[in-house]
Structures are given as structure tokens and as C-alpha cells.
Design an enzyme around this catalytic site. Structure first.
Site, PDB file in Angstrom:
ATOM      1  CD  GLU A 114      -3.253   0.930   1.881  1.00  0.00           C
ATOM      2  OE1 GLU A 114      -3.545  -0.230   2.419  1.00  0.00           O
ATOM      3  OE2 GLU A 114      -3.916   1.960   2.200  1.00  0.00           O
ATOM      4  CG  ASN A 157      -5.546  -0.234   5.803  1.00  0.00           C
ATOM      5  OD1 ASN A 157      -5.899   0.247   6.897  1.00  0.00           O
ATOM      6  ND2 ASN A 157      -4.982   0.454   4.849  1.00  0.00           N
ATOM      7  CE  LYS A 235      -5.869   2.790   8.771  1.00  0.00           C
ATOM      8  NZ  LYS A 235      -5.645   3.068   7.361  1.00  0.00           N
ATOM      9  CD  GLU A 239      -7.504   6.269   6.345  1.00  0.00           C
ATOM     10  OE1 GLU A 239      -6.902   5.214   5.962  1.00  0.00           O
ATOM     11  OE2 GLU A 239      -7.315   7.408   5.836  1.00  0.00           O
ATOM     12  NE  ARG A 272      -0.380   4.240  11.656  1.00  0.00           N
ATOM     13  CZ  ARG A 272      -1.114   4.557  10.612  1.00  0.00           C
ATOM     14  NH1 ARG A 272      -2.290   4.015  10.287  1.00  0.00           N
ATOM     15  NH2 ARG A 272      -0.583   5.374   9.770  1.00  0.00           N
ATOM     16  CE  LYS A 313      -1.024   8.467   9.275  1.00  0.00           C
ATOM     17  NZ  LYS A 313      -1.921   8.626   7.658  1.00  0.00           N
ATOM     18  CG  ASP A 318      -2.882  10.936   5.531  1.00  0.00           C
ATOM     19  OD1 ASP A 318      -1.956  10.450   5.848  1.00  0.00           O
ATOM     20  OD2 ASP A 318      -3.822  10.606   4.761  1.00  0.00           O
ATOM     21  CD  GLU A 346      -0.556   8.223   0.675  1.00  0.00           C
ATOM     22  OE1 GLU A 346       0.033   7.934   1.851  1.00  0.00           O
ATOM     23  OE2 GLU A 346      -1.691   8.139   0.452  1.00  0.00           O
ATOM     24  CD1 TRP A 477     -12.052  10.961   0.666  1.00  0.00           C
ATOM     25  CD2 TRP A 477     -11.312   9.743   2.396  1.00  0.00           C
ATOM     26  NE1 TRP A 477     -12.202   9.776   0.216  1.00  0.00           N
ATOM     27  CE2 TRP A 477     -11.682   9.005   1.280  1.00  0.00           C
ATOM     28  CE3 TRP A 477     -10.516   9.203   3.452  1.00  0.00           C
ATOM     29  CZ2 TRP A 477     -11.523   7.597   1.184  1.00  0.00           C
ATOM     30  CZ3 TRP A 477     -10.598   7.893   3.370  1.00  0.00           C
ATOM     31  CH2 TRP A 477     -11.055   6.935   2.463  1.00  0.00           C
TER      32      TRP A 477
END
Ligand code: GCW
Length: 613
Positions: A114, A157, A235, A239, A272, A313, A318, A346, A477
Site C-alpha cells: 500500500e 490495514n 490501526k 478508515e 496509531r 503522524k 495526513d 505518497e 475525507w
């Protein structure tokens, strides 16, 4: 020497494979040192030193590497690096600032990664472990040589069958752990909070005794197979992942339940803090995503067990190109916190566009005293590509992360220069200087053409490469810029969403006032009219145009310098091909964003440059 046999990145001075029969860090250290002909070195174990500490001492023409168990290996790499680069030996006892220096690999068992930009997984394929042990040992060597000591093996995930990693696949996990153990690297596993339910337990409620018993029994099995496993990474309620909210429980209750199951084995539970409403109605102006982590976790300060680390984070959104430091770091003095960075690019160029991260970390450190957190983690940028990183220069970010994790002091120039020297020792010094310069300014150039002034989320939805100014504007989002014909940005001050109130002074006042808010974050914190006059006298709309043009022009300069560098192959071919792609991307960002704002505002560019009607 064949290129595919070469350890990529910053150890080209020692293109060797560590023999499989070496199992102890000290044995690896001895082997490494023995491979350099003109080096006289001797290892001296010192049980009085902390396990990861070392000291290099000159003694009668030789160098003594005095160290704890893994410290000797770190000392050996420090000596080899100094020897290769011709720099002075580090003095005094050296030990890492953070005991846990982790990379989080978002590798799925089907072999995909990912947000991976360096090919498929290095160790998963076809729903199982599938790797070349020689490459994994090279990876261990790479990690040890920059001081990284924990690797989380699977995506946060947790997709089936990754649940099997703590079940039927434990023997495979143990074998994999054994490959990295000689390099002082311990494994961690991402776990699925609802896993007891796939094993006949009717609930995953953390306060349910059957759930607690399931995890305790599971932990016994896991640590029996991998006794030095670092811990679990979770996590939860993020999401669409399962978590304690389903049962009306807090994240402290959820984390502590798992922490208690693994505590008897010395395990650490890394939880997280990436929790926000990803089902937001864009019409809802009360909810402001950057507020989410603080709102969820600050009230829980002091409630987490001692073996829980809350991983936050770096910014409140993000991993955007630029974000302010997350206010959660200042709100939880009685909680173990870890800083989470993202090496996988990303939002920062996907290992096509150059984006060297040390300058960003220097800025972060200016606001975040290193002792605010007790550990650091970074999302990995590794993959199965021949050079492991997709872009040969993307290796810098992993190397630098390791260096900053050992010693979190701002020093972008030094770390970048060291990486360039170690990686391209054959290049003339001026050319190395030019490459270091390109890397040093790469983040600035990228930010200017991509997201200047703190403008986030104008990126293409899903794949997150390339511009799409309204791509995230009407989505769920929580990612809005609200540009209209007069103004852009969200007012996050006390008069707006109140986000600035989450900061302690002096950050709160600095961000809340457009007169003191750094230009780079202006549109993160404020909604401003296009005719707002910036500190430098230019209007906001003119700055938007200027920054985008400047970012593209800087990229063209970087490309020109890069083309003239005598980089060794295959790095040169890869770097040049990717630079062509970056130029295209930079052009698109510059033209599309400027056109978007010109169409909305109707404002002309003061310099009459081409913007589309
Ligand atoms: O930014 C998002 C990424 C997801 C990622 C998530 C996270 C692993 O787009 O791919 O999921 O962050 O950090 O959990």
C-alpha cells in the site's frame, strides 16, 4: 561485480553478502571489519555499556570498537562509514536517543505494498512469505548500518490472510525474524483488533473476559515462536478498521487490553492515533479533520499502560507536503508518544519526483523538542525493485531517518552530504556537492509547484499523484480548501473551527495571526482574500502564481544540473528517466493550479506569463 549483486544505496564501498551462518551482531561486525584490507580494527565487547551503545577508540594504530551486544555492530558501521568517507571518527560513547527506531512496512500478503513506489513486497507474494534470504540479509545490513532496529512486517490495514501471521504462519514469521536478528532488527506485526471474532469469540469488546483471554493465549503462542518480537501495531477505528468504538469503549481501554496480553512477554503495543471521520459531509462546516487526533486522545492522557506507545503522524492531516506539527504531541505529557513520518512518498512525489526529507525534519524539530516523544516510526519506502527504492536517491530518506532517529538534531546538509559521499564515492567532490545541492532544494521546489502556502489536498484522488484542484473538494475525507472567486482556505482560528486553540503558546499565537503565521502555512490556518497583501508586499493571488512558476523553473534547473552529473549506471539512467517524468508533473501542477485560480479569481498575472483561460 554484477549490479544485481551489489548492495544498493549507501554501502557500495562494501558490496558483500553476510554469510548465513553468522547469527550474532558481533559476528556480523567482525565479518564486516575483516573485509576492508586497509583497516585495522578490533571488537571489544563491554557488558557495562548499554546494549546499543559503542565507542571508537584509537589504540596503537588500530581502532577498538567497544560496545554492547548490538552496539558493536553499530560501531563497526560507524567506523566503516568514516573510513570510506575519510571523515574523523565519532568521539565518546554513542548511543541512540530513541530506543525504538521503527519502520512500518505497508506490505500486503498478496505481494502488493500500500502506497509502495518501489515495486512489490520484498517478502510477501501469493498470500505467503516468499523472499530471497540473501536480499533479506542485505536489507538487515542496510537497516543496521543506519541504526534502524524494528521492522513491522505487514500493512496496518490488516487484510486476510495477514491474520495468519500470528496463527498458522508463525513458523514462517519466526524464520523471517531469524534472518534480521543478526542485524539487531526485531520484528513487529500489525494486528486486526477484531481477530478473536474469526476464532469463535462472539465479540471483540476489550472489556469482555473471553476477548482478553483470547489475546493472552495468542500472545503466549506468538512469543513462544518469536521470543524477541518487539510488539503489535494497531490501526483501530480508522478508515473502516475495527476498533473499541464499536463497543462504546475508549482507545485507552482498547490499547490497554492488548498491552496487558503482551506485557508478560515484554511486548510493546504501538497504537496509531490516525483517527478521524472519513465519512464527513462536505457541507458540514463544524467538523474540521485536523482537530480529530487531539479531540480523541488528549482527554485520555495518563490512561495508557506503560507498554503502550501512541503513534502520532507528524502533522494533523495526513503526510501532506507541508503541515504544522501535530498539536497532540504537546497535549499528552503522561503518555508514551511516537512520531510517525512517511518515507513512502505518497503525497511527495511517489519516488518519481525528488523529495529529500531532511529539510522538512529540521523544520519539524524546530517546533517539536525531541524529548516530547519516546520513539520514532516511519512508513517504509522499500520494495522489490532492483535498487530497493524505485528512485536511487529515495534511499537517502531511509538513511536519513535512521540517522535522525539516533540523533534527532537538525542537520539536513550534513546528513545529505554524508549520504552522497557514501553512495557515490567515485564521483568528484564538486559533483557530489552539486548532487547534495539538488537534494537539499528538492523539497522546496516540489512544494512550490505542488502545494505552496499550506494549500493541501489539490491532488488526484486515490492515487495521489498529479493535480486535481477540486478532486477532494466534495468528498467525505474532510479535505477541503473552499476556493471561490474571492478567497481560499479555511479559518482554523478561534473565530473559525478553533483548531489553533489546540496549540500551546507560542505556537497558538504564531499560527492564529496571519501577520505572524509563516507564509508556508498561511492557507492551512486562514481563509484569505486573493487581494490579501503578504509580508513581502505581493498579493496572495500573485504569490500563488509566482510560487508555481518558480517551482517549475527550479525543477528545470535541477534537471539541467542532474543531466551533467557523472552518476554511475544504472542510477544515472533511472534518475534521468524519472526526472523527465517529474518535469511533466511539475508543468501539470503549475499550469493546472494557476489556471484553476485564474478562472476563479479573474486576476491577471502581474508578469503576463501564460496562464490558460
Ligand atoms: O493517507 C492514508 C493512506 C492510506 C493509509 C493511511 C494510514 C495504510 O492513503 O493508504 O493506510 O493513510 O496511514 O493508515
Amino acid at each position: 561485480m554484477k549490479t544485481e549483486n551489489r548492495t544498493p544505496a549507501w554501502l557500495p564501498f562494501l558490496p558483500l553478502d553476510v554469510p548465513a551462518e553468522l547469527t550474532e551482531p558481533a559476528q556480523v561486525a567482525a565479518f564486516e571489519l575483516s573485509q576492508v584490507e586497509d583497516l585495522r580494527a578490533e571488537l571489544r565487547p563491554d557488558p557495562d555499556l548499554p546494549e546499543e551503545a559503542y565507542e571508537l577508540l584509537a589504540e596503537g594504530g588500530a581502532t577498538i570498537v567497544r560496545g554492547g551486544r548490538t552496539g558493536m555492530l553499530y560501531g563497526a558501521y560507524a567506523l566503516l562509514a568514516a573510513h570510506a568517507a575519510g571523515t574523523p571518527l565519532p568521539t565518546g560513547v554513542r548511543k541512540p536517543f530513541y530506543p525504538a527506531r521503527m519502520i512500518n512496512c505497508w506490505d500486503n500478503m498478496d505481494g502488493s505494498v500500500e502506497r509502495g513506489y518501489a515495486g512489490r513486497s520484498l517478502w510477501f507474494e501469493g498470500e505467503r512469505f516468499d523472499y530471497d534470504p540473501v536480499r533479506i540479509r542485505r536489507l538487515g545490513r542496510l537497516l543496521a548500518s543506519c541504526g534502524i532496529n524494528v521492522l513491522c512486517v505487514n500493512n496496518v490495514n490488516v487484510h486476510w490472510p495477514a491474520q495468519q501471521l500470528i496463527d498458522g504462519m508463525l513458523p514462517d514469521l519466526a524464520a523471517f525474524a531469524g534472518l534480521l536478528r543478526p542485524f539487531g532488527v526485531r520484528l513487529m506485526v500489525s494486528v486486526d483488533f477484531s481477530q478473536p471474532m474469526s476464532d469463535g469469540v462472539p465479540t471483540a469488546d476489550p472489556l469482555d473476559s473471553a476477548v482478553q483471554a483470547w489475546w493472552a493465549a495468542r500472545a503466549d503462542r506468538v512469543w513462544a515462536a518469536v521470543p524477541d518480537l518487539y510488539g503489535f501495531l494497531v490501526k483501530a477505528d480508522s478508515e473502516h478498521r475495527p476498533g473499541p468504538f464499536t463497543y462504546g469503549r475508549s482507545h485507552a481501554e482498547g490499547a490497554n487490553m492488548l498491552a496487558r496480553a503482551i506485557a508478560p512477554h515484554g511486548g510493546t503495543l504501538v497504537w496509531r492515533a490516525f483517527v478521524y471521520n472519513c465519512m464527513q459531509d462536505w457541507r458540514d462546516t463544524k467538523t474540521d479533520r485536523p482537530c480529530a487526533a487531539y479531540d480523541t486522545y488528549a482527554p485520555l492522557d495518563g490512561q495508557f499502560d506503560g507498554n503502550v506507545i501512541l503513534q502520532v503522524k507528524n502533522g494533523p492531516f495526513d503526510f501532506q507536503v507541508r503541515e504544522p506539527v501535530s498539536p497532540t504531541f504537546f497535549a499528552m505529557p503522561r503518555t508514551n508518544l511516537a512520531l510517525e513520518l512517511q518515507l513512502a512518498q505518497e503525497y511527495t512525489g511517489q519516488q518519481i519526483d525528488l523529495y529529500a526529507m531532511p529539510p522538512m525534519w529540521d523544520e519539524l524539530l524546530a517546533d517539536l523538542p525531541p524529548e516530547r516523544v519516546c520513539a520514532v516510526a516511519a512508513v517504509s519506502n522499500l520494495g522489490r525493485d532492483e535498487n530497493l527504492f524505485g528512485h536511487p536517491f529515495a534511499a537517502l530518506n531511509l538513511y536519513a531517518f535512521g540517522r535522525y532517529a539516533w540523533d534527532p538534531a537538525p542537520r539536513a546538509e550534513t546528513v545529505i552530504a554524508a549520504w552522497v559521499s557514501l553512495t557515490y564515492p567515485g564521483m568528484p567532490a564538486e559533483d557530489r556537492g552539486r548532487l547534495a545541492q539538488i537534494l537539499l532544494c528538492s523539497r522546496h521546489a516540489y512544494e512550490l509547484y505542488n502545494a505552496p502556502l499550506g494549500l493541501c489536498w489539490m491532488v488526484s484522488p486515490n492515487n495521489h499523484y498529479g493535480p486535481s484542484p477540486d478532486g477532494y473538494e466534495y468528498q467525505a475525507w474532510g479535505t477541503y480548501h473552499k476556493a471561490n472567486r474571492d478567497a481560499v482556505g479555511i479559518d482554523r482560528t478561534a473565530a473559525g473551527t478553533g483548531y489553533t486553540e489546540q496549540y500551546p503558546e507560542p505556537l497558538r499565537s504564531r499560527y492564529a495571526d496571519p501577520a505572524t503565521c509563516p507564509d508556508e502555512l498561511l492557507l492551512f490556518f486562514h481563509r484569505l482574500r486573493y487581494d490579501f497583501v503578504m509580508r513581502d508586499g505581493r498579493t496572495l493571488i500573485q504569490r500563488i502564481y509566482d510560487d508555481h512558476f518558480e517551482g517549475f523553473a527550479l525543477t528545470e534547473k535541477m534537471a539541467e544540473t542532474l543531466r551533467a552529473l557523472p552518476l554511475p549506471e544504472p542510477d544515472r539512467a533511472v534518475a534521468l528517466a524519472r526526472m523527465d517524468l517529474q518535469l511533466k508533473n511539475a508543468r501539470e501542477w503549475c499550469d493546472i493550479i494557476n489556471t484553476f485560480f485564474r478562472r476563479l479569481s479573474g486576476a491577471d498575472d502581474a508578469h503576463g506569463r501564460k496562464i490558460w483561460d
